[in-house]
Design a protein around this motif. Structure first.
Motif, PDB file in Angstrom:
ATOM      1  N   LEU A  94       0.601  -1.048  -0.553  1.00  0.00           N
ATOM      2  CA  LEU A  94      -0.117   0.192  -0.114  1.00  0.00           C
ATOM      3  C   LEU A  94       0.668   0.945  -0.216  1.00  0.00           C
ATOM      4  O   LEU A  94       1.471   1.583   1.049  1.00  0.00           O
ATOM      5  CB  LEU A  94      -0.740  -0.137   1.378  1.00  0.00           C
ATOM      6  N   LYS A 114      -8.070  -2.113  -2.208  1.00  0.00           N
ATOM      7  CA  LYS A 114      -6.439  -3.147  -2.439  1.00  0.00           C
ATOM      8  C   LYS A 114      -6.838  -4.284  -1.814  1.00  0.00           C
ATOM      9  O   LYS A 114      -6.028  -5.625  -2.326  1.00  0.00           O
ATOM     10  CB  LYS A 114      -4.955  -2.618  -1.714  1.00  0.00           C
ATOM     11  N   ASP A 139      -1.511   5.219  -3.419  1.00  0.00           N
ATOM     12  CA  ASP A 139      -2.547   4.584  -4.238  1.00  0.00           C
ATOM     13  C   ASP A 139      -3.979   4.864  -3.269  1.00  0.00           C
ATOM     14  O   ASP A 139      -5.252   5.152  -4.001  1.00  0.00           O
ATOM     15  CB  ASP A 139      -2.542   2.759  -3.786  1.00  0.00           C
TER      16      ASP A 139
END
Lengths: 365, 365, 365, 365
Positions: free
Chosen positions: A35, A144, A39
């Protein structure tokens, strides 16, 4: 106030429209998920102006996301992820004039009564659409996470100002078309008319609402924890946290009232060796649990309550009736921006239910 | 599974359709509230056959409520109230035949997958409408509690099989008229046509759905705990726990999508020295918080999925496609009965939010 | 991970020892409470070096508190209060050497296994005592809130390195004496010996533990929500979130095991027209509910596990046994600093239970 | 009141000592676990009289367990398991005399104040040790669930009336020896002296307390959800729900206060290819997370507050001081019975944390 949502993947929202910042704490995300701040930024940018180009507020929302905890060496650590954007370019003067001249369609009156007048009313404070920036940051994490088990989410606009779209029934087509217009509508012709409707309303000092359709695909069978934490119930609760949403439906939605059992039931069939339904009136949910078909929800969003037209109201200072024209910077139509938030909330809820159902492990490898 | 709902006034549901009993634990009810088994029985009886006379299932549901804890000397004690009805007159034979012949529109498939085939499928088990008997018992407690601060709830049927009612805009009128017909509809003429529609569908081996409108009156300003525990969100989550509900809306609901800001905003006005709105497109809720106007929600209920008509499905045993006619005793239209449950859930949610907001004390005197 | 505590007054902790910041979100604080950053800073400063002068870590923890949300015009707004301190003066090099050389008495091994090695191990990350800075910030809010109904909290040190204090049985005396020494001990002579013991241990490259006593006075009768949310249970859970606490007891505590019923029961008596107990073996709690007497808890704190002495351990890289001397800056005795945290957690828990029990309203006027 | 405990494996307690029944709802148990009423009865029987033979109350507690939901074909279904025992052989007359003559060491006074006198005071109502019968039924389910991953729990008595046992350091030895005496003590000689102490106290109209040690073995590394849901914190909260518990400690417990870091730290070592600690001062917990060593907790239980000796108290009717001798049937020592409950609560908490941590799946095959 309750500003937390979720059982395992739990988000906690904080910040006010004209305070220092808008943020979110995401607790319960498994460790090991790659991450980056990009993002998050990418999702936050979509919300800023309705995913694509701005028909939206003139306020320059640079909204650079910062992540302050929970990430180490480019991955989640299992610890709470605190993220925020800073509020800049703030002018609360317009609000000061009208503190007690409660705006119709807004939370001014109810907030005043509930918090004894102590709430931060600047820019609508906690009741501003701006706090959904935090929801979108959380949604970016959830997306995600869901991607690790093949779940994808999208939300597009299917109606604005009475103009209905006729979108394709395929997620990748929806994505492709909606990306090309500034109202995130998967029907080119309708999008053009929607934009006209927005402009017309804006010129009249008025505003328009619409309908968002949220999809999730790739769901395993089994998400949802009935009887109370149904997929519909958990999603609806999350959707109603988006300001201006007044109706939520799944699959055929309100139309089920007019269908007979034989029309409404989706027959089961074998497709590629798996049980699927022919038709999706159920919106991918049976008994509050995902059935492996695309999850489809629709949210009705009311027109922006802040309008330049004169409205009747009450002045809480004097307790007398008065009139009001709302100034400041306001979107004529928030539906495309709300769609981004609806997509985020879909992801947040699914991430929590996927963890609760054991579909995602506690460590992502 | 999650079978609890609420933060302070928290209900926990248990029991299966063809198990020993259907029950509920109500925790967090203040001490001192006068409560008798008759209070509960009266509400439970309404659910049995759609509040009034039966168009409903032939199953004789005597459903005598028993209270096993939490009451002493005719009042609540502050301790959990466990109540249940016993299941009798049970015939599971019809279900045994079709265990793996998953019924379209039902939870058979999703339950099978989620619980690995270990779920109690007799009479639909936890997914039967019968478990809402527990919701109604909890609602009876909530209604008595809400009455102490002047809040009343009601739910009536506004649409069945495509026939729409034109009910009065006044709760006592609604109550009076709906009590006189077996579909709990506050429009005499529409009620007659609805009953015909139900009978026609029944004769065809089919079923019909409809729309319920739930009201709550007497609310103080300030119920609801945004941003996540909004009045809409908490109610919607509870409503979606009622089997067959596929859409929930508040006030003008989905119609807000077609209203301009100037049309949709309810202007504020002074009425008898209190701030009120002219119009109630907001359904009594602004910013997720009650504004003192009547709370109005609408729930779309799908047609009973159990129908005598032949349907296409899959046999999980063989993994092959098959056809199915659902036998057994099933309502042609569950909407009037679901209305009783919707009223109960409205009360349960409002009781919890009233306690959370400090509108009801911990001891009732 | 679960980083939230409380039902109404709910705190959410975030941040790592060597990350960007350490912070807390306080949700559910009533609106209208006067609160300044100085209120928070004052408490945070106490934690920095054991309330008074430093025997503590050499790390310069300026730890300037910032409040980012939830305060407006000097008062709480009802919205979540996000506060944090920034981490500066950080040197993680000492930790890098020993990542996989798991330190005895620390969470290195369990964190590694639980989070798959993805956790932020720098400075012990989420397992550092430094995260309690957030607890103390939350405690500062709770203390101000409790003061509105006359509840006060304090925690002092009653034992270090085997040296027991003989403190007075009066809170204001305790406060006065403990403020005069750097181990927060309400027994001047014992304090001197404690300080010697700490210095002796430090010179030997070793460390010492001790016992904290936490008091709360001014409690109404009725705090606590048995059977599961007892006053003891809620406090104990919060105390065990303080690193190094291994035992929690109330009133006579572990000694009750040796008392007969006639010795241990506190007789009731009338004092100034109110029911009180003669003696306080119950520590102010009967049946999990406050009885109006001072609440008294004791927490046993283990010696700082980070010591300069050589210890046997395992190298997770090689899976072989190894030895380790822990370098870096570590307190020889964390008990005085932990006392500040214990006081904070006492306040946080009592604030939540006071709100849940209806002893504090939703608006502070 | 809050009568629920746990996040995924969540128990909800109901019933009063002299009401109709004592029961529990276990929600969140995975589907597929083989479970019979005998499994539950066996555990419930242990509680009735201190696991073995009765030194305990003369009340005949037949306590036949019934399971009313959640089981189908001999296995759990994923649905809530409601179980209860019925109260019979009830004589509340002794209590009626003393309703307002509040018993020292009991919850009479605090319950009266908290619930406004509306609580069910018969047989101590919700504050009776008898409600722990429900905890034990839940514990029976938890134990079977934990067994699927090799976790076992046991609790034995290590002290009564000041007499300390010297038990072996091996669980199977503990089990073997404790089963042979009626005080569940794993030291034959000490057990004899404990029994004498109990009898002596009983003859004097007095009572005695003691200490319970709870073990869990076979834990994987990683149970516990810090920072707030530590293994210690979750267990302690559950233990304090057992009436009369006033202190909880883990591993070396309160003794850690007197240990230096070098004495207290458990060195790591490789044992059979796995990381283990030499010594177990940590009680199997580091950083709030299980480290793979046996989990060891100790609970101090006060002497039964109901004694025949004359005690000073207050009569709430008159507001005047009075004296009281408590009649009725009461155990002279509840420690052996409380040990059964402690074992149950250990299992309940571990089951929840094992599910939360992903160590047990949602379906047991």
């Amino acid at each position: 106030m309750n500003n937390s949502l979720g059982e395992i993947f739990r988000i906690t929202s904080f910040g006010e429209s004209h305070g220092d910042c808008i943020g979110i704490v995401v607790d319960g995300c498994p460790a090991g998920l790659p991450l980056t701040v990009e993002d998050i930024q990418q999702e936050a940018d979509k919300r800023k102006s309705g995913r694509n180009r701005p028909l939206a507020t003139a306020r320059k929302e640079e909204d650079r996301v910062e992540i302050f905890s929970g990430i180490f060496n480019g991955r989640t650590t299992g610890a709470p992820i605190m993220m925020s954007i800073w509020n800049r370019n703030i002018d609360s003067s317009e609000y000061e004039k009208v503190i007690k001249l409660i705006r119709p369609g807004h939370a001014d009156f109810t907030a005043w009564e509930k918090y004894g007048g102590f709430h931060d009313w600047r820019g609508s404070g906690r009741f501003s659409g701006r706090i959904t920036a935090g929801f979108v940051m959380a949604g970016a994490v959830a997306k995600k996470l869901l991607a690790t088990i093949g779940i994808e989410t999208v939300a597009h606009v299917v109606e604005i100002g009475g103009i209905k779209a006729d979108p394709p029934d395929d997620v990748s087509e929806i994505r492709r078309i909606m990306a090309e217009n500034e109202v995130s509508c998967a029907d080119v012709a309708a999008a053009t008319r929607m934009i006209d409707a927005i402009k017309t309303a804006g010129r009249a000092g008025d505003s328009v609402g619409g309908v968002i359709e949220a999809w999730a695909t790739g769901l395993p069978v089994g998400l949802g924890e009935p009887v109370f934490d149904t997929l519909e119930g958990c999603l609806a609760k999350a959707y109603f946290a988006i300001p201006a949403v007044k109706a939520v439906e799944f699959g055929a939605g309100a139309e089920v009232a007019r269908m007979s059992g034989s029309d409404g039931n989706d027959p089961f069939a074998m497709v590629d060796g798996r049980v699927r339904t022919a038709g999706n009136n159920a919106g991918g949910i049976l008994g509050g649990i995902s059935n492996g078909m695309p999850l489809i929800a629709r949210l009705a969003v009311k027109a922006t309550p802040s309008i330049a037209k004169e409205q009747r109201t009450v002045d809480l200072t004097s307790g007398e009736e008065a009139t009001l024209k709302v100034g400041g910077r306001h979107d004529t139509c928030i539906v495309p921006r709300a769609a981004v938030v609806a997509e985020s909330m879909t992801a947040v809820v699914l991430a929590d239910l996927a963890l609760r159902g054991g579909f995602i492990g506690r460590i992502i490898k």
